[in-house]
Each structure stands twice: as C-alpha cells, then as structure tokens.
Design an enzyme around this catalytic site. Structure first.
Site, PDB file in Angstrom:
ATOM      1  N   ASP A 210      81.083   1.409 -48.749  1.00 48.18           N
ATOM      2  CA  ASP A 210      81.639   2.146 -49.883  1.00 48.18           C
ATOM      3  C   ASP A 210      82.634   3.196 -49.425  1.00 48.18           C
ATOM      4  OD1 ASP A 210      80.107   0.917 -51.697  1.00 48.18           O
ATOM      5  OD2 ASP A 210      78.643   2.535 -51.934  1.00 48.18           O
TER       6      ASP A 210
ATOM      7  N   LYS B  73      84.626   2.083 -54.229  1.00 49.36           N
ATOM      8  CA  LYS B  73      85.206   2.422 -55.523  1.00 49.36           C
ATOM      9  C   LYS B  73      84.856   3.861 -55.833  1.00 49.36           C
ATOM     10  CE  LYS B  73      81.411   0.382 -58.173  1.00 49.36           C
ATOM     11  NZ  LYS B  73      80.482   0.328 -57.100  1.00 49.36           N
TER      12      LYS B  73
ATOM     13  N   MET C 225      78.216  12.657 -59.833  1.00 43.71           N
ATOM     14  CA  MET C 225      79.385  12.165 -60.583  1.00 43.71           C
ATOM     15  C   MET C 225      79.609  13.014 -61.830  1.00 43.71           C
ATOM     16  SD  MET C 225      78.600   8.091 -60.201  1.00 43.71           S
ATOM     17  CE  MET C 225      76.837   8.194 -60.446  1.00 43.71           C
TER      18      MET C 225
HETATM   19  N1  SAH Z   1      73.930   6.859 -53.579  1.00 46.99           N
HETATM   20  C1  SAH Z   1      74.598   8.155 -53.444  1.00 46.99           C
HETATM   21  C2  SAH Z   1      75.211   8.625 -54.741  1.00 46.99           C
HETATM   22  C3  SAH Z   1      76.301   7.776 -55.257  1.00 46.99           C
HETATM   23  S1  SAH Z   1      77.027   8.412 -56.703  1.00 46.99           S
HETATM   24  C4  SAH Z   1      73.581   9.164 -52.917  1.00 46.99           C
HETATM   25  O1  SAH Z   1      72.380   8.887 -52.875  1.00 46.99           O
HETATM   26  O2  SAH Z   1      74.008  10.257 -52.532  1.00 46.99           O
HETATM   27  C5  SAH Z   1      78.372   9.320 -56.092  1.00 46.99           C
HETATM   28  C6  SAH Z   1      78.171  10.794 -56.295  1.00 46.99           C
HETATM   29  O3  SAH Z   1      77.298  11.315 -55.326  1.00 46.99           O
HETATM   30  C7  SAH Z   1      79.428  11.609 -56.140  1.00 46.99           C
HETATM   31  O4  SAH Z   1      80.191  11.606 -57.336  1.00 46.99           O
HETATM   32  C8  SAH Z   1      78.853  12.981 -55.862  1.00 46.99           C
HETATM   33  O5  SAH Z   1      78.401  13.583 -57.050  1.00 46.99           O
HETATM   34  C9  SAH Z   1      77.634  12.651 -55.043  1.00 46.99           C
HETATM   35  N2  SAH Z   1      77.905  12.761 -53.597  1.00 46.99           N
HETATM   36  C10 SAH Z   1      77.817  11.785 -52.682  1.00 46.99           C
HETATM   37  N3  SAH Z   1      78.079  12.249 -51.446  1.00 46.99           N
HETATM   38  C11 SAH Z   1      78.317  13.560 -51.586  1.00 46.99           C
HETATM   39  C12 SAH Z   1      78.627  14.612 -50.669  1.00 46.99           C
HETATM   40  N4  SAH Z   1      78.766  14.391 -49.364  1.00 46.99           N
HETATM   41  N5  SAH Z   1      78.811  15.862 -51.172  1.00 46.99           N
HETATM   42  C13 SAH Z   1      78.681  16.099 -52.479  1.00 46.99           C
HETATM   43  N6  SAH Z   1      78.389  15.150 -53.377  1.00 46.99           N
HETATM   44  C14 SAH Z   1      78.204  13.898 -52.946  1.00 46.99           C
END
Ligand code: SAH
Length: 458
Positions: free
Chosen positions: A247, A269, A382
């Site tokens: 991703d 995406k 998100m």
């Molecule tokens: N599966 C992922 C989440 C995917 S949704 C998880 O468990 O973290 C994507 C969202 O995750 C982003 O829009 C943001 O809100 C958050 N996100 C993912 N990585 C991040 C990071 N390093 N810092 C802040 N927010 C993050």
C-alpha cells in the site's frame, strides 16, 4: 579454511570434562543435551554439577587429572582456571589424537565450538575461527531473528518422510526439486499454523501429484512507519516472499526489508487517488498465488484495522488459497504512543474507540450519541476530510467544544508532527495537516504536552 566444520554425534559417547566451576557447568549442560556420557575430573563440584552427579546424570571419575583419563573418550573439554594444567591436558589429548577444547584458549584447542542457532533438527553454526566470538554471537542473533520457529517442525516432518520420498522418487535431482517445491508451498503455511497432520498429508498429496505448485498469501501488517515497529514474523515473511503487493501507506524503510530479488507491486491508494482498485488487488493476489508464488500482501498499520484485510481473505478463502495473517501495530496505537497520548488513563478516559472518518457527508451512519460521552477517547482514522462534520456532530450531541484534540501526522516517522487544539477548532487543525493524519479526541490529549517524547518535541 582454518577449521573444518562438522557436527559430531555424541549420543552414548564418553566425553571428558576437566573442571567443575560455572564454565564447566555450561559445557556439561550442552554436552548432556547432545546425549553425551560426561566424565568429570575435578577436586570439587559446584552445586549444580553436584546435583547432576547425585541424579546420576554425570560421572565423577577422579579429583586429579591423569593422562589415562583421555583413553577411550571421544572429546576432551578442559575448563579449569589453571593454565599449566589446561596445557598439560591439551598436550595429552594431542598425543592421543583426541579432540580437545580448552575453553577460551585458542592455542590449546584442536576443535572449537561455534555459536549455534538451534531449531530442532535444523542447526546453524557460526564461527569466526576463534577470532571474534562476540561478532559470531551478534550474527547469530541477527540470523536467529530471521528464522521462524516452525522451521524445526518442518525439518522434523521432512526427516520422517525422507526415506519414503527416496523410495518413490529415484532421481536425485527430481528429489531435490520435490523438496524445494514442498518447502515453498502451502506445507510451509501449514507448519507455521501448527497444523502438523495436515502438513504431513500435504507431503503425501504432493508426492502423488508432483507437478502442481501451490502458492500462498501472507497478509502482513507493516505498522505505522517506524521500521522497528514491524514484527519479527513480518520481517521473515518479507524475506521469504517472491512478490510483495504493498500500500501507499507503507514506509520506504519497510520496503527496504523486502528480499532484493522479489517483485514489488504498488497497489497503493490514498483517498481520492485510487491507483489500483480493490478488486484488481484481489484478482492479483489470487492470480499470483495460483501461479505458485509466495505472495506477501503488505499493509500499513494492522491489516484488520480499516485495512480491508478481512475482505481480501474472504476472496482467498473462496479461491481455496492458503493464507496467514501477521498483525501489525495500528496507527491508533503507534502514532498515539509516539505522541505521548495514552488512549486510556485512570482519571481521564475509561474507554477508547477507533472510528473511520469516511462516514456519510451528513454523518448519519454513526451513533454520535455514544461517541459524545466524556472520558471516552476517539481515535479517528481517515478523518481529515470530514473533520468539520465530526466536530459538529460531537458538539451537537453534547461533547464539550473545549475537549482537547490532536492531529498526529506521519506518526512514528522521523517527520512526525502533532497539532493540538480543542474540538471546536478541529477543522482548522486538520486543514493543512500533512497526510497520513490521525485525529485523537478526548481528555487524554491534554497529557501530550507533558508526555511527548518523540520527534518535534526533543
Ligand atoms: N490499517 C491501517 C489504517 C489504514 S486507514 C492501520 O492499522 O493503521 C488509513 C488511515 O490510517 C490514515 O488516513 C490515517 O488516519 C491513519 N494512519 C496510518 N498511518 C498513519 C501514521 N503513520 N500517522 C498517522 N496516521 C496514520
């Protein structure tokens, strides 16, 4: 080569150990684990060795060393603190053409003991020829981290089948091919899952239908960015993969861990920028697995937290493809930890909820009433696009407009930044926050100032 490497079979073979202190104890311990008959020479035994003697696990044949003790033993280990005596033992062993190791004294050794990685039947020995034992140990630890625990089961099962496979496949090169394919097939996943009977059945199946190749998919959570937050199992899967579908959220540091000759495909995406749609990703996963590849599906954070991991597995399950899941640290845990915001705190929050900000524009699909309760931490993934709706709905349902909020961007990465404010200002706080960004709402955010330890605050 300064030393010729070999693995010695010590079962039921007498080994002489001179000395009975802590070092001797360590040596005796590993000799006993190898099934050796240990004959000890020492004036007195330390407590543990005495226990082993009392329990009949070792023999105490003399208090003083004499050259005849070397007769009829397979190996000699000298672990006394008397250099002259150690040298005398070595000289006697050399004269008798017997293998002898004086502990930590390379000059008086005709064999040395390597650093060992032990996975049951699979053993890896590392040596620097006595030049730098600590270096050997450091590399042992690194290699150890790369080797999954289930290798031992895989090797044991293979050991049981070795004879049968030899009976059925006569050509040596065909046999080698068979084993190579087996260890890279779903046999690997089945042993990793602890399904040992099924793994054995798989050998039988593959013996009957040799040409078929079965791929597998490992769904791996990459964590939020800091490469150190990736799990050991995740790292092992990356090192083992033929192909990695990743991703956009996966950091470059983590992509650098992928085996160099593996194929990499970005299926990244970000909201509003779908480079490969989910359906296409699903198709690719099935297609590569059916081609017999070891596929890793690498996702930011944890694959089961707003990651569509469940949907991808459903597709694999329907296609009959073997899979496993290696969890990762989700952004809600990683980014908040690095920002010094505990999700729960005895005085400030008893509950924490992970929600997605990808709600309907009017927020009608979310139970705002329950989310608006105080002392309740909300972690919004998100959430930047709908930040205005989220702030508005929470206030309308009774959450105080002064509730502390934080927007953590690039959590756990070198460029992590945290914007702090109160609920009524959330839309402004998010408007220019770099992506990816996580919103945290709740009284616990007030701890950030005191507890922040990473990135911009150091
Ligand atoms: N599966 C992922 C989440 C995917 S949704 C998880 O468990 O973290 C994507 C969202 O995750 C982003 O829009 C943001 O809100 C958050 N996100 C993912 N990585 C991040 C990071 N390093 N810092 C802040 N927010 C993050």
């Amino acid at each position: 080569m300064d030393y010729y490497p070999l693995f010695a079979r010590l079962q039921q073979r007498p080994v002489l150990v001179v000395g009975a202190g802590q070092v001797a104890e360590r040596k005796v311990d590993s000799l006993l684990q190898s099934g050796a008959i240990v004959r000890l020479v020492a004036p007195e035994l330390n407590a543990v060795l005495q226990q082993w003697l009392d329990a009949g696990r070792i023999e105490h044949i003399a208090t003083e060393f004499a050259p005849e003790h070397i007769q009829n033993v397979f190996l000699v280990v000298a672990a006394t603190n008397d250099a002259a005596l150690n040298q005398q033992i070595f000289a006697a062993a050399e004269a008798a053409h017997t293998l002898c190791n004086v502990v930590d004294d390379l000059q008086n050794c005709n064999f040395i003991v390597p650093a060992l990685i032990d996975r049951g039947a699979l053993q890896i020995a590392i040596s620097t020829g006595g030049k730098a034992p600590v270096l050997a140990r450091i590399w042992r630890q690194k290699i150890e981290a790369l080797l999954p625990e289930h290798l031992s089961d895989a090797a044991n099962i293979a050991g049981r089948w070795r004879g049968k496979v030899k009976e059925r496949i006569h050509s040596m090169s065909a046999r080698r091919q068979f084993w190579e394919r087996l260890f890279h097939s779903r046999f690997d996943t089945l042993t990793a899952q602890g399904k040992l009977t099924e793994a054995e059945n798989e050998i039988e199946t593959q013996l009957q239908n040799p040409p078929q190749q079965n791929g597998q998919v490992v769904l791996v959570g990459a964590g939020p960015g800091d490469v150190g937050l990736m799990t050991l199992k995740g790292l092992q899967a990356l090192q083992d993969a033929d192909i990695v579908l990743y991703d956009a959220l996966v950091s470059d540091d983590i992509l650098n861990l992928i085996r160099k000759d593996a194929q990499r495909i970005s299926v990244g995406k970000r909201a509003g920028n779908h480079s490969v749609m989910q359906e296409k990703t699903n198709e690719l996963l099935v297609q590569y697995a059916l081609e017999g590849k070891r596929v890793v599906r690498l996702k930011g954070g944890d694959p089961f937290v707003f990651g569509r991991g469940g949907e991808e597995l459903q597709v694999l399950q329907q296609a009959g493809i073997a899979y496993r899941v290696i969890p990762g640290i989700t952004a809600g845990l990683g980014a908040t930890a690095y920002a010094g915001i505990p999700l729960t705190h005895r005085k400030l929050a008893q509950t924490a909820t992970f929600i997605t900000g990808h709600c309907q524009a009017d927020g009608s699909d979310i139970d705002w009433q329950s989310l608006a309760l105080s002392r309740h931490t909300l972690v919004v993934y998100m959430g930047t696009i709908n930040a205005a709706t989220i702030a508005e709905q929470l206030q309308q349902h009774g959450r105080s407009s002064d509730t502390p909020v934080a927007v953590i961007s690039n959590g756990t990465r070198e460029n992590q930044s945290t914007n702090k404010g109160v609920l009524k200002d959330l839309p402004q706080l998010t408007s220019n926050a770099p992506s990816p960004a996580l919103i945290v709402i709740g009284e616990v955010v007030s701890l950030h100032e005191q507890l922040a330890w990473f990135g911009e605050h150091i």
